[in-house]
Enzyme design. Structure first.
Site, PDB file in Angstrom:
ATOM      1  N   CYS A   1       0.730  -1.310  -0.180  1.00 35.74           N
ATOM      2  CA  CYS A   1      -0.218  -0.058   0.041  1.00 35.74           C
ATOM      3  C   CYS A   1       0.694   1.287  -0.176  1.00 35.74           C
ATOM      4  O   CYS A   1       0.254   2.340  -0.476  1.00 35.74           O
ATOM      5  CB  CYS A   1      -1.012   0.053   1.054  1.00 35.74           C
ATOM      6  SG  CYS A   1      -1.799  -1.329   1.476  1.00 35.74           S
TER       7      CYS A   1
ATOM      8  N   HIS B   1      -3.891   6.951   1.100  1.00 36.14           N
ATOM      9  CA  HIS B   1      -3.916   5.586   0.385  1.00 36.14           C
ATOM     10  C   HIS B   1      -5.394   5.341   0.514  1.00 36.14           C
ATOM     11  O   HIS B   1      -5.645   5.265   1.738  1.00 36.14           O
ATOM     12  CB  HIS B   1      -3.044   5.004   0.898  1.00 36.14           C
ATOM     13  CG  HIS B   1      -3.325   3.365   0.816  1.00 36.14           C
ATOM     14  ND1 HIS B   1      -3.903   2.838  -0.338  1.00 36.14           N
ATOM     15  CD2 HIS B   1      -3.611   2.187   1.589  1.00 36.14           C
ATOM     16  CE1 HIS B   1      -4.056   1.432  -0.437  1.00 36.14           C
ATOM     17  NE2 HIS B   1      -3.877   1.388   1.035  1.00 36.14           N
TER      18      HIS B   1
ATOM     19  N   ASN C   1      -9.886  -0.601  -2.656  1.00 38.25           N
ATOM     20  CA  ASN C   1      -8.558  -0.595  -2.375  1.00 38.25           C
ATOM     21  C   ASN C   1      -7.636  -0.979  -3.486  1.00 38.25           C
ATOM     22  O   ASN C   1      -7.522  -2.293  -3.612  1.00 38.25           O
ATOM     23  CB  ASN C   1      -8.294  -1.192  -1.108  1.00 38.25           C
ATOM     24  CG  ASN C   1      -6.878  -1.058  -0.287  1.00 38.25           C
ATOM     25  OD1 ASN C   1      -5.844  -0.663  -1.274  1.00 38.25           O
ATOM     26  ND2 ASN C   1      -6.532  -1.348   0.784  1.00 38.25           N
TER      27      ASN C   1
HETATM   28  O1  UT7 Z   1      -4.641  -1.231   2.241  1.00 38.32           O
HETATM   29  C1  UT7 Z   1      -3.899  -2.090   3.201  1.00 38.32           C
HETATM   30  C2  UT7 Z   1      -4.022  -1.523   4.765  1.00 38.32           C
HETATM   31  N1  UT7 Z   1      -5.415  -2.318   4.928  1.00 38.32           N
HETATM   32  C3  UT7 Z   1      -6.175  -1.641   5.870  1.00 38.32           C
HETATM   33  O2  UT7 Z   1      -5.807  -0.459   6.140  1.00 38.32           O
HETATM   34  C4  UT7 Z   1      -7.431  -2.372   6.247  1.00 38.32           C
HETATM   35  C5  UT7 Z   1      -7.815  -2.005   7.686  1.00 38.32           C
HETATM   36  N2  UT7 Z   1      -8.721  -2.831   8.400  1.00 38.32           N
HETATM   37  C6  UT7 Z   1     -10.266  -2.495   7.973  1.00 38.32           C
HETATM   38  O3  UT7 Z   1     -10.307  -1.830   6.949  1.00 38.32           O
HETATM   39  C7  UT7 Z   1     -11.351  -3.297   8.460  1.00 38.32           C
HETATM   40  O4  UT7 Z   1     -10.812  -4.085   9.673  1.00 38.32           O
HETATM   41  C8  UT7 Z   1     -12.149  -4.222   7.924  1.00 38.32           C
HETATM   42  C9  UT7 Z   1     -12.782  -3.543   6.864  1.00 38.32           C
HETATM   43  C10 UT7 Z   1     -11.116  -5.301   6.677  1.00 38.32           C
HETATM   44  C11 UT7 Z   1     -12.864  -5.169   8.449  1.00 38.32           C
HETATM   45  O5  UT7 Z   1     -13.815  -4.447   9.341  1.00 38.32           O
HETATM   46  P1  UT7 Z   1     -13.925  -4.579  10.941  1.00 38.32           P
HETATM   47  O6  UT7 Z   1     -14.980  -3.461  11.376  1.00 38.32           O
HETATM   48  O7  UT7 Z   1     -12.457  -4.609  11.425  1.00 38.32           O
HETATM   49  O8  UT7 Z   1     -14.798  -6.078  10.856  1.00 38.32           O
HETATM   50  P2  UT7 Z   1     -14.271  -7.161  11.511  1.00 38.32           P
HETATM   51  O9  UT7 Z   1     -13.079  -7.903  10.888  1.00 38.32           O
HETATM   52  O10 UT7 Z   1     -14.101  -7.172  12.923  1.00 38.32           O
HETATM   53  O11 UT7 Z   1     -15.573  -8.288  11.498  1.00 38.32           O
HETATM   54  C12 UT7 Z   1     -16.787  -8.112  11.947  1.00 38.32           C
HETATM   55  C13 UT7 Z   1     -17.803  -9.083  11.663  1.00 38.32           C
HETATM   56  C14 UT7 Z   1     -17.204 -10.326  11.729  1.00 38.32           C
HETATM   57  O12 UT7 Z   1     -18.213 -11.330  12.185  1.00 38.32           O
HETATM   58  P3  UT7 Z   1     -18.446 -11.494  13.873  1.00 38.32           P
HETATM   59  O13 UT7 Z   1     -17.215 -12.291  14.069  1.00 38.32           O
HETATM   60  O14 UT7 Z   1     -18.546 -10.307  14.434  1.00 38.32           O
HETATM   61  O15 UT7 Z   1     -19.717 -12.379  13.589  1.00 38.32           O
HETATM   62  C15 UT7 Z   1     -16.762 -10.925  10.485  1.00 38.32           C
HETATM   63  O16 UT7 Z   1     -16.989 -12.248  10.379  1.00 38.32           O
HETATM   64  O17 UT7 Z   1     -18.023  -9.173   9.962  1.00 38.32           O
HETATM   65  C16 UT7 Z   1     -17.883 -10.338   9.580  1.00 38.32           C
HETATM   66  N3  UT7 Z   1     -17.386  -9.852   8.429  1.00 38.32           N
HETATM   67  C17 UT7 Z   1     -18.299  -9.655   7.215  1.00 38.32           C
HETATM   68  N4  UT7 Z   1     -19.819  -9.859   7.175  1.00 38.32           N
HETATM   69  C18 UT7 Z   1     -20.117  -9.249   6.067  1.00 38.32           C
HETATM   70  C19 UT7 Z   1     -16.427  -9.821   7.917  1.00 38.32           C
HETATM   71  N5  UT7 Z   1     -16.116  -9.526   6.541  1.00 38.32           N
HETATM   72  C20 UT7 Z   1     -17.402  -9.476   6.183  1.00 38.32           C
HETATM   73  C21 UT7 Z   1     -18.291  -9.265   4.848  1.00 38.32           C
HETATM   74  N6  UT7 Z   1     -19.534  -9.223   4.760  1.00 38.32           N
HETATM   75  N7  UT7 Z   1     -17.467  -8.989   3.727  1.00 38.32           N
END
Ligand code: UT7
Length: 340
Positions: free
Chosen positions: A117, A267, A297
């Site tokens: 990134c 980014h 992204n």
């Molecule tokens: O560019 C490189 C650098 N990358 C970044 O900067 C990314 C940084 N991180 C993020 O942007 C976020 O952490 C994400 C967008 C990747 C994820 O968001 P989050 O708010 O951190 O969600 P989470 O991983 O804590 O997941 C929350 C819930 C989980 O379910 P439970 O365990 O609460 O039941 C996941 O299984 O959302 C679920 N989940 C989804 N649900 C629907 C994960 N992905 C999805 C999805 N659709 N695509």
């Protein structure tokens, strides 16, 4: 004194639009979750997942053609290439040499940057150093990615695969002694390799024995090893700390404040990260540019695509002070502060 000025810029994305609803047909997800957590509404994927034509180098080539034309130059005027990507056409050689061949621009040097990134920020910093030292005159700096061929579109991969998109952006960074021309005023680059496993793709790599294991025991190679993995929350927390640090470092180095900045381009990792940083620095909406909503992204390509669109839309004009900052896999992060 030699200045490094952006003489030309361009971007290229595949035509094929993939909406959140399209992804919901492949995995258990929905538009509401993706929009709320990331800000993304759609992204571009190349038409066919396995396509030997529309490759990362090819997308980079299309963006480069536009940047070179925008600079009023021809391919022969380019004397060096810096190509940033995490999704190269081959494991080796890198995309830089493929682009050199596509452009037909002589046997010039072609450097590949592997900083994910932060790739474009690193690439631009390197190009700036070559220009300032008088080594090269017109450097093509490219960020390009094809993510769509290597994402896990099953439920297991949904936390990663909904985020990433394909695309490319390029600039021509040129040497000038013109008093009125823009210049790169400050750069910084950082890394913290102890977090490599928090956001990575393990295969193919010497640590996990790619060829041997694929040949002898393919049934034991897991999805976790083959597809990108990301500890999303952990990455998010580091991003919101490192973004402000690197931004401030660039501003301090150039003797500027955030109020001097006309446009900040982060980014495009997640709209929530960009909004957090915007709020922290009290930036008004017209001083930050986001287009993650349309392209997702695109890793090394996200900054040059956004910069290109912002210029196209007249949101950045010659003489404006622009701050580019990135954070991502490695971990790596950094900034470039320049006058356009
Ligand atoms: O560019 C490189 C650098 N990358 C970044 O900067 C990314 C940084 N991180 C993020 O942007 C976020 O952490 C994400 C967008 C990747 C994820 O968001 P989050 O708010 O951190 O969600 P989470 O991983 O804590 O997941 C929350 C819930 C989980 O379910 P439970 O365990 O609460 O039941 C996941 O299984 O959302 C679920 N989940 C989804 N649900 C629907 C994960 N992905 C999805 C999805 N659709 N695509």
């Amino acid at each position: 004194m030699i200045k490094s000025t952006i003489k030309g810029i361009g971007f290229h994305v595949p035509d094929h639009v993939v909406t959140n609803d399209d992804l919901a047909k492949l995995m258990t997800t929905n538009d509401e979750w993706i929009t709320e957590r990331t800000g993304i509404k759609e992204r571009r994927h190349r038409e066919h997942r396995n396509d030997a034509q529309e490759t990362t180098a090819y997308l980079g080539f299309k963006a480069s053609e536009k940047a070179i034309a925008n600079a009023g130059l021809a391919s022969e005027d380019i004397d060096y290439i810096v190509f940033a990507t995490l999704s190269p056409d081959y494991y080796f050689p890198g995309c830089g040499v493929l682009l050199q061949d596509m452009l037909g621009c002589g046997t010039i040097g072609a450097l590949d940057v592997r900083n994910q990134c932060s790739g474009f920020v690193y690439a631009m910093s390197v190009a700036n150093a070559f220009i300032k030292s008088g080594t090269y005159k017109n450097i093509l700096v490219v960020g390009a990615e094809v993510h769509s061929f290597g994402l896990d579109f099953s439920d297991e991969g949904r936390g990663v695969s909904v985020i990433f998109g394909d695309g490319a952006g390029a600039i021509v960074l040129s040497a000038t002694i013109n008093d009125d021309a823009g210049d790169v005023l400050a750069v910084n680059m950082h890394s913290e390799g102890k977090y490599a496993d928090e956001l990575c793709t393990q295969f193919p790599g010497s640590k996990y024995g790619w060829s041997d294991r694929m040949r002898k025991e393919p049934e034991n190679v897991t999805d976790k090893e083959v597809y990108p993995i990301m500890n999303g929350n952990f990455v998010f927390k580091h991003a919101v700390t490192r973004f402000p640090e690197t931004m401030k470092e660039a501003l301090d180095k150039a003797g500027k404040t955030i109020d001097d900045v006309d446009m900040f381009i982060p980014h495009q990792a997640n709209l929530r990260i960009a909004q957090y940083v915007q709020q922290k620095f009290g930036l008004p909406d017209e001083k930050i540019f986001n287009n993650i909503q349309k392209y997702g992204n695109t890793t090394a390509a996200s900054i040059p695509i956004a910069l290109s669109e912002a210029i196209e839309q007249g949101k950045i004009r010659r003489g404006d002070l622009v701050l580019l900052s990135a954070f991502g896999s490695g971990f790596t992060w950094g900034s470039v502060l320049f006058e356009y």
